[in-house]
Structure formats: structure tokens, C-alpha cells
Design an enzyme around this catalytic site. Structure first.
Site, PDB file in Angstrom:
ATOM      1  N   ASP A  16       0.745  -1.104  -0.031  1.00  0.00           N
ATOM      2  CA  ASP A  16       0.019  -0.042   0.096  1.00  0.00           C
ATOM      3  C   ASP A  16       0.819   1.399   0.069  1.00  0.00           C
ATOM      4  O   ASP A  16       0.308   2.357  -0.532  1.00  0.00           O
ATOM      5  CB  ASP A  16      -0.801  -0.143   1.184  1.00  0.00           C
ATOM      6  N   CYS A 240      -3.947   5.097  -1.680  1.00  0.00           N
ATOM      7  CA  CYS A 240      -4.554   4.437  -2.975  1.00  0.00           C
ATOM      8  C   CYS A 240      -4.441   5.218  -4.275  1.00  0.00           C
ATOM      9  O   CYS A 240      -4.835   6.535  -4.179  1.00  0.00           O
ATOM     10  CB  CYS A 240      -5.899   4.039  -2.848  1.00  0.00           C
ATOM     11  N   ASN A 249      -1.557   4.636   5.868  1.00  0.00           N
ATOM     12  CA  ASN A 249      -2.534   3.670   6.718  1.00  0.00           C
ATOM     13  C   ASN A 249      -2.251   3.829   8.188  1.00  0.00           C
ATOM     14  O   ASN A 249      -1.187   4.878   8.356  1.00  0.00           O
ATOM     15  CB  ASN A 249      -1.989   2.014   6.580  1.00  0.00           C
TER      16      ASN A 249
HETATM   17  N1  COA Z   1      -0.666  -8.662 -13.744  1.00  0.00           N
HETATM   18  C1  COA Z   1      -0.026  -8.217 -14.992  1.00  0.00           C
HETATM   19  N2  COA Z   1      -0.644  -7.951 -16.204  1.00  0.00           N
HETATM   20  C2  COA Z   1      -1.929  -7.822 -16.190  1.00  0.00           C
HETATM   21  C3  COA Z   1      -2.712  -8.024 -15.102  1.00  0.00           C
HETATM   22  C4  COA Z   1      -2.093  -8.618 -13.869  1.00  0.00           C
HETATM   23  N3  COA Z   1      -2.883  -8.860 -12.673  1.00  0.00           N
HETATM   24  N4  COA Z   1      -4.119  -7.894 -15.289  1.00  0.00           N
HETATM   25  C5  COA Z   1      -4.119  -7.607 -16.516  1.00  0.00           C
HETATM   26  N5  COA Z   1      -2.953  -7.396 -17.127  1.00  0.00           N
HETATM   27  C6  COA Z   1      -2.451  -6.963 -18.648  1.00  0.00           C
HETATM   28  C7  COA Z   1      -3.115  -7.575 -19.661  1.00  0.00           C
HETATM   29  O1  COA Z   1      -2.548  -8.867 -19.877  1.00  0.00           O
HETATM   30  C8  COA Z   1      -3.035  -6.548 -20.701  1.00  0.00           C
HETATM   31  O2  COA Z   1      -1.753  -6.726 -20.978  1.00  0.00           O
HETATM   32  P1  COA Z   1      -1.473  -6.171 -22.438  1.00  0.00           P
HETATM   33  O3  COA Z   1      -2.184  -4.640 -22.663  1.00  0.00           O
HETATM   34  O4  COA Z   1       0.140  -6.187 -22.790  1.00  0.00           O
HETATM   35  O5  COA Z   1      -2.086  -6.783 -23.466  1.00  0.00           O
HETATM   36  C9  COA Z   1      -3.467  -5.330 -19.730  1.00  0.00           C
HETATM   37  O6  COA Z   1      -2.882  -5.547 -18.492  1.00  0.00           O
HETATM   38  C10 COA Z   1      -4.732  -4.813 -19.586  1.00  0.00           C
HETATM   39  O7  COA Z   1      -5.518  -5.806 -19.507  1.00  0.00           O
HETATM   40  P2  COA Z   1      -7.103  -5.789 -19.088  1.00  0.00           P
HETATM   41  O8  COA Z   1      -7.614  -6.901 -18.421  1.00  0.00           O
HETATM   42  O9  COA Z   1      -7.769  -4.996 -20.204  1.00  0.00           O
HETATM   43  O10 COA Z   1      -7.085  -4.688 -17.853  1.00  0.00           O
HETATM   44  P3  COA Z   1      -7.476  -3.344 -17.680  1.00  0.00           P
HETATM   45  O11 COA Z   1      -6.443  -2.376 -18.372  1.00  0.00           O
HETATM   46  O12 COA Z   1      -8.901  -2.952 -17.712  1.00  0.00           O
HETATM   47  O13 COA Z   1      -6.795  -3.152 -16.154  1.00  0.00           O
HETATM   48  C11 COA Z   1      -6.702  -4.303 -13.941  1.00  0.00           C
HETATM   49  C12 COA Z   1      -7.506  -3.863 -15.001  1.00  0.00           C
HETATM   50  C13 COA Z   1      -7.390  -4.875 -12.896  1.00  0.00           C
HETATM   51  C14 COA Z   1      -5.637  -5.185 -14.493  1.00  0.00           C
HETATM   52  C15 COA Z   1      -5.838  -2.831 -13.613  1.00  0.00           C
HETATM   53  O14 COA Z   1      -6.638  -1.861 -13.314  1.00  0.00           O
HETATM   54  C16 COA Z   1      -5.071  -2.976 -12.362  1.00  0.00           C
HETATM   55  O15 COA Z   1      -4.074  -3.742 -12.277  1.00  0.00           O
HETATM   56  N6  COA Z   1      -5.317  -2.327 -11.332  1.00  0.00           N
HETATM   57  C17 COA Z   1      -4.915  -2.336 -10.027  1.00  0.00           C
HETATM   58  C18 COA Z   1      -5.020  -1.280  -9.154  1.00  0.00           C
HETATM   59  C19 COA Z   1      -4.185  -1.312  -7.960  1.00  0.00           C
HETATM   60  O16 COA Z   1      -3.355  -1.951  -7.593  1.00  0.00           O
HETATM   61  N7  COA Z   1      -5.047  -0.580  -7.041  1.00  0.00           N
HETATM   62  C20 COA Z   1      -4.116  -0.176  -5.914  1.00  0.00           C
HETATM   63  C21 COA Z   1      -4.564  -1.148  -4.912  1.00  0.00           C
HETATM   64  S1  COA Z   1      -6.175  -0.949  -4.051  1.00  0.00           S
HETATM   65 ZN    ZN Z   2      -5.084   0.668   1.767  1.00  0.00          ZN
END
Ligand code: COA
Ligand code: ZN
Length: 315
Positions: A16, A240, A249
Site C-alpha cells: 500500500d 491508493c 495507513n
Molecule cells: N498482472 C499483470 N498484467 C496484467 C494483469 C495482472 N494482474 N491483469 C491484466 N494485465 C495486463 C493484460 O495482460 C493486458 O496486457 P497487454 O496490454 O499487454 O495485453 C493489460 O494488463 C490490460 O488488461 P485488461 O484485462 O484489459 O485490464 P485493464 O487495462 O482493464 O486493467 C486491471 C484492469 C485490474 C488489470 C488494472 O486496473 C489493475 O491492475 N489495477 C490495479 C489497481 C491497484 O493495484 N490499485 C491499488 C490497490 S487497491
Molecule cells: Zn489501503
């Protein structure tokens, strides 16, 4: 006051906290901090997250961090994942527990993981299957459980529906997250008094942010409701990247100090923890908000001023 004898603290600073640092923290330094936290006796550490490297470039080295840390038997090493791809990566990296993320409010879920809550739950069902196959614990966290920076109030009925979906897909634990420090102790009590009896067997964790100085009061309220698992972040790092106004936190060493002062066991060495906080300050290059690292523990004593000492020896 109803207090537990023992509390389990989960350190989340390397996830975080490190996820929002402006400069990429070198992998070797992330590993060093996790190892220092292990040595200080943390029973649980959320080491990193397996998310899209485009969304959170700071943690793009999750595999290397997991591979580099020295693991102590008895410490549970977890990582945060938003989807099945993350769960597969985390399982391959050998985590002991998968922590998932979904929000109780639609707008924060869209901002954070680009999915509706229903889409997230569908992904988390696949995550649950991966966790079960890998034999790792599944703990499902719920962001904005007590309020959303975009929508405001989150009705408890809505939170309860998300909890029910997560329990249904196999969550052994539920983490209620106050992502931007909106919760207050009365609300925490009301929410827990409603949810805890409705989901028997669930292990509850409270994840607080101290944005408005209510984290420790909220933890006290949760302990009074029987909750004994709390996330905290070394030095009070954290926030975040997808929630405006988010800040750190609850500070791990401040929480551990508070618990120890109340004779609640955590198994953590406070002096070592403060030393870790100082090391993290060096790594990130700025002071952390933690208070005990500045004030010292409440057992700290100062020499008497000479004028007072002279009077006490004379009498
Ligand atoms: N690890 C690595 N790569 C990932 C992944 C993961 N868990 N999930 C998706 N990807 C990659 C896909 O393979 C794709 O890659 P490409 O562009 O090379 O083909 C790309 O990311 C987009 O994937 P998609 O499924 O369309 O996801 P998105 O762009 O809609 O994003 C999340 C969705 C969930 C992957 C993204 O928003 C995310 O990782 N969020 C995390 C937020 C976070 O950590 N917040 C703080 C903590 S609360
Ligand atoms: Zn948090």
C-alpha cells in the site's frame, strides 16, 4: 472495555505504501524492508501486488521481490491481486495468501480496477479457484467499505451484498478497508455488529487509513466487536493511487506501541520496528508521519532538569 489478549498485525507498507512512491524503489531495497519486517516479528506481510504494470508501475517487480525475500516459518506472506491473471502470477511466485481487491462502491471499483463490481466478482471467482488449487489462503478485501471519495456514503446493505458474494466464492477472510479514512468508531461498531453474526466462520480484518486521525479509534471500536486482525503500514506510509485524498495507513509502530501499552500481545519487537521505519525514511528520502518513532515509547524517561534535581536531593 472489551480487549483481546492477542492481535495479529499485517504489514502492508511494502504494497500500500510503495505503490504510490513517486520514484521506483529498487527491488533490492524492497526485499531488504520485507526481511527487516520479518526479523521484527511481523506475523503477516502483504509483500507486493500482482496487478497490471501499467496501472501500478511501482510494483512491476513483484516476482523478483517474492523470489528474493528470506521467509520465516510462521510469517504469512501475501500479495494483492485484482484478477485471475494476478492470482496465477501470485501462486507461481509462492505466496501463502492471496489478498483480493474489489470496492463496495461502483465508481471506486471502476477507477481502481476498470471493472464494475459484478465484473470484479466474476474475476474473483476464478481467483478463488486458483487459490484453492494452489492451497493458499484467500482473503478478500473490500475498498471503500465505510465511504467512497466519489459517492460518499456506502449503504451497509450494499457492503453486505459484496461480503456475501466474496464468502460465496470461497473467501476465508474478509478485509474491510477504509480507503480514504472516512470511517468513524460508531460506524465501525454498527457495521461489524451487523456483519459479523451474519457470516459465521469468517476471519475479519480491518484495513484503516489515518487520513483524518480516526484509524486507532476505529481499531479500538473493532476490537470491542471481537475483531483481532489489523492491517498497518510501517511509518504510516500508504495510499491508493486511484482514490483522491487517500493518505497513509495506520502506522504499524504506533499501533503496536498502543497495543503493547494496553498489554495486548502482537509478537512484534517494537524497537526493531522503529528501526525499520527509520530505514524506510532513508529509502524514500523524506520523514514519515509515524509518531512513536519521534516521541519514543511512553516508557521513555528524561533526566530531571538540574534545578528540580537539586530540590529533590535537598528534601
Ligand atoms: N498482472 C499483470 N498484467 C496484467 C494483469 C495482472 N494482474 N491483469 C491484466 N494485465 C495486463 C493484460 O495482460 C493486458 O496486457 P497487454 O496490454 O499487454 O495485453 C493489460 O494488463 C490490460 O488488461 P485488461 O484485462 O484489459 O485490464 P485493464 O487495462 O482493464 O486493467 C486491471 C484492469 C485490474 C488489470 C488494472 O486496473 C489493475 O491492475 N489495477 C490495479 C489497481 C491497484 O493495484 N490499485 C491499488 C490497490 S487497491
Ligand atoms: Zn489501503
Amino acid at each position: 472495555m472489551r480487549l483481546p489478549e492477542r492481535v495479529t498485525v499485517c504489514e502492508v507498507g511494502t504494497r500500500d505504501g510503495f505503490q504510490i512512491e513517486p520514484d521506483f524503489i529498487p527491488t533490492a531495497q524492497k526485499i531488504e524492508v520485507v526481511d527487516l519486517l520479518t526479523e521484527a516479528g511481523l506475523p503477516r506481510i502483504e509483500v507486493t501486488s500482482f496487478v497490471s504494470p501499467k496501472a501500478v508501475p511501482q510494483l512491476r517487480d513483484a516476482e523478483a521481490v517474492m523470489a528474493g525475500i528470506r521467509r520465516r516459518p510462521g510469517t504469512r506472506y501475501a500479495a494483492l491481486v485484482p484478477n485471475d491473471k494476478g492470482a496465477a502470477r501470485a501462486a507461481d511466485a509462492g505466496v501463502d495468501a492471496i489478498h483480493t481487491v474489489v470496492s463496495a462502491s461502483e465508481s471506486h471499483n471502476l477507477a481502481n480496477v476498470n471493472m464494475t463490481i459484478a465484473e470484479s466478482i466474476a474475476k474473483l471467482r476464478a481467483v478463488g479457484q486458483i487459490a484453492a488449487r494452489a492451497g493458499v489462503t484467500l482473503q478478500c478485501g473490500i475498498s471503500t467499505s465505510f465511504g467512497c471519495p466519489f459517492e460518499g456514503d456506502v449503504p451497509v446493505e450494499r457492503l453486505e451484498r459484496v461480503v456475501a458474494s466474496l464468502v460465496d466464492l470461497g473467501a476465508a477472510g474478509i478485509g474491510l478497508a477504509d480507503t480514504t479514512g472516512m470511517a468513524n468508531p460508531r460506524q465501525v461498531t454498527e457495521v461489524l455488529e451487523r456483519l459479523v453474526p451474519r457470516f459465521p466462520g469468517v476471519e475479519w480484518t480491518l484495513h484503516t487509513h489515518d487520513t483524518r486521525a480516526m484509524a486507532i479509534p476505529n481499531i479500538l471500536a473493532a476490537m470491542a466487536c471481537g475483531v483481532t486482525n489489523f492491517d498497518a503500514s510501517i511509518g504510516g506510509l500508504g495510499g491508493c493511487p486511484f482514490a483522491p485524498g487517500a493518505s497513509g495507513n495506520v502506522c504499524t509502530e504506533d499501533l503496536v506501541h498502543c497495543l503493547q501499552a494496553m498489554r495486548i500481545d502482537t509478537g512484534i519487537d517494537l524497537a526493531q520496528l522503529i528501526a525499520v521505519s527509520r530505514r524506510v525514511e532513508q529509502i524514500i528520502g523524506r520523514p514519515l508521519p509515524g509518531q512513536v518513532m519521534k516521541a519514543g515509547p511512553s516508557t521513555r524517561r528524561y533526566p530531571l532538569p538540574d534545578s528540580v534535581a537539586a530540590r529533590t536531593t535537598a528534601s
